[in-house]
Write an enzyme that holds these catalytic residues in place. Structure first.
Site, PDB file in Angstrom:
ATOM      1  N   GLU A   1       4.939  -5.680  16.790  1.00  0.00           N
ATOM      2  CA  GLU A   1       3.551  -5.228  16.707  1.00  0.00           C
ATOM      3  C   GLU A   1       2.612  -6.343  17.159  1.00  0.00           C
ATOM      4  OE1 GLU A   1       3.872  -3.294  12.825  1.00  0.00           O
ATOM      5  OE2 GLU A   1       1.981  -2.303  13.358  1.00  0.00           O
TER       6      GLU A   1
ATOM      7  N   ARG B   1      19.608  -8.505   7.352  1.00  0.00           N
ATOM      8  CA  ARG B   1      20.097  -7.486   6.407  1.00  0.00           C
ATOM      9  C   ARG B   1      21.094  -6.531   7.052  1.00  0.00           C
ATOM     10  NH1 ARG B   1      14.913  -8.545   4.973  1.00  0.00           N
ATOM     11  NH2 ARG B   1      14.192  -7.028   6.500  1.00  0.00           N
TER      12      ARG B   1
HETATM   13  P1  AMP Z   1      11.426  -2.794  14.052  1.00  0.00           P
HETATM   14  O1  AMP Z   1      11.863  -3.646  15.197  1.00  0.00           O
HETATM   15  O2  AMP Z   1       9.932  -2.618  13.987  1.00  0.00           O
HETATM   16  O3  AMP Z   1      12.141  -1.457  13.985  1.00  0.00           O
HETATM   17  O4  AMP Z   1      11.751  -3.582  12.728  1.00  0.00           O
HETATM   18  C1  AMP Z   1      13.004  -3.524  12.224  1.00  0.00           C
HETATM   19  C2  AMP Z   1      13.395  -4.737  11.421  1.00  0.00           C
HETATM   20  O5  AMP Z   1      12.334  -5.297  10.650  1.00  0.00           O
HETATM   21  C3  AMP Z   1      14.444  -4.272  10.472  1.00  0.00           C
HETATM   22  O6  AMP Z   1      15.594  -5.074  10.715  1.00  0.00           O
HETATM   23  C4  AMP Z   1      13.882  -4.470   9.099  1.00  0.00           C
HETATM   24  O7  AMP Z   1      14.746  -5.299   8.380  1.00  0.00           O
HETATM   25  C5  AMP Z   1      12.536  -5.139   9.260  1.00  0.00           C
HETATM   26  N1  AMP Z   1      11.399  -4.338   8.736  1.00  0.00           N
HETATM   27  C6  AMP Z   1      10.387  -3.826   9.457  1.00  0.00           C
HETATM   28  N2  AMP Z   1       9.501  -3.190   8.686  1.00  0.00           N
HETATM   29  C7  AMP Z   1       9.975  -3.271   7.425  1.00  0.00           C
HETATM   30  C8  AMP Z   1       9.519  -2.783   6.142  1.00  0.00           C
HETATM   31  N3  AMP Z   1       8.380  -2.077   6.005  1.00  0.00           N
HETATM   32  N4  AMP Z   1      10.274  -3.045   5.060  1.00  0.00           N
HETATM   33  C9  AMP Z   1      11.424  -3.752   5.185  1.00  0.00           C
HETATM   34  N5  AMP Z   1      11.890  -4.247   6.332  1.00  0.00           N
HETATM   35  C10 AMP Z   1      11.191  -4.008   7.457  1.00  0.00           C
END
Ligand code: AMP
Length: 177
Positions: A101, A64
């Site tokens: 996670e 995205r």
């Molecule tokens: P992170 O590495 O945990 O910051 O996850 C970021 C990536 O995961 C982003 O590119 C988001 O597209 C996706 N992502 C993580 N959590 C969500 C959520 N609750 N809703 C939508 N996309 C998420």
């Protein structure tokens, strides 16, 4: 950006409980993408936060981040660099594993995508734990980019991802939940 525009964007985001796994509330941004006016507001809002700064290229994260990053690049008149999941880029790559996670993931960039000293901005749809953005910023640093900062459409503030990325530069998000 006006408070009423931000509110329109905020209320267009659809919460999808238990996707892609139990306990996650997925922030579905497709209603924003599908509406011409909201899409323009989102990209204008993300562009506003770096107004007046030098930006040569934008790195967008698979998948995205490609949507937001490339539209932002068009708006700001910069180049675009895809940071992709492992094994997708055809040329010589530099990659990094990072912790999720549960388990690990990895992203790659073409090793010649950034010329040392270029001013580069990171863009993605959403900042959650910050693992993904942190890895992308580290790859940008390894390529000797001058990091302008990172811009997100949405930040999940309660996950504290900002702490993982703010050491690289200013962090901006349009909407915080
Ligand atoms: P992170 O590495 O945990 O910051 O996850 C970021 C990536 O995961 C982003 O590119 C988001 O597209 C996706 N992502 C993580 N959590 C969500 C959520 N609750 N809703 C939508 N996309 C998420």
């Amino acid at each position: 950006m006006s408070a009423s525009s931000l509110e329109r964007l905020r209320s267009a985001i659809r919460d999808v409980p238990d996707f892609p796994q139990p306990g996650i509330i997925f922030k579905d941004i497709t209603p924003v993408l599908a509406d011409a006016e909201l899409l323009r507001l989102a990209i204008d809002g993300m562009a506003e936060v770096v107004a007046g700064q030098r930006v040569d290229k934008i790195v967008g994260i698979d998948a995205r981040g490609f949507i937001f990053g490339s539209m932002l690049a068009q708006k700001l008149g910069t180049g675009f660099i895809p940071a992709r999941k492992k094994g997708k880029l055809p040329w010589k790559t530099r990659g990094l594993d990072y912790a999720l996670e549960y388990g690990t993931n990895s992203i790659e960039m073409h090793e010649d995508a950034i010329t040392p000293g270029e001013h580069v901005l990171l863009a993605d749809d959403l900042l959650a734990t910050g693992g993904t953005a942190g890895a992308a910023l580290q790859l940008m640093e390894m390529a000797q980019a001058k990091i302008v900062g990172a811009v997100f459409f949405i930040e999940l503030g309660f996950l504290g991802g900002r702490d993982k990325v703010s050491s690289f530069g200013p962090v901006h998000s349009l909407l915080t939940f």
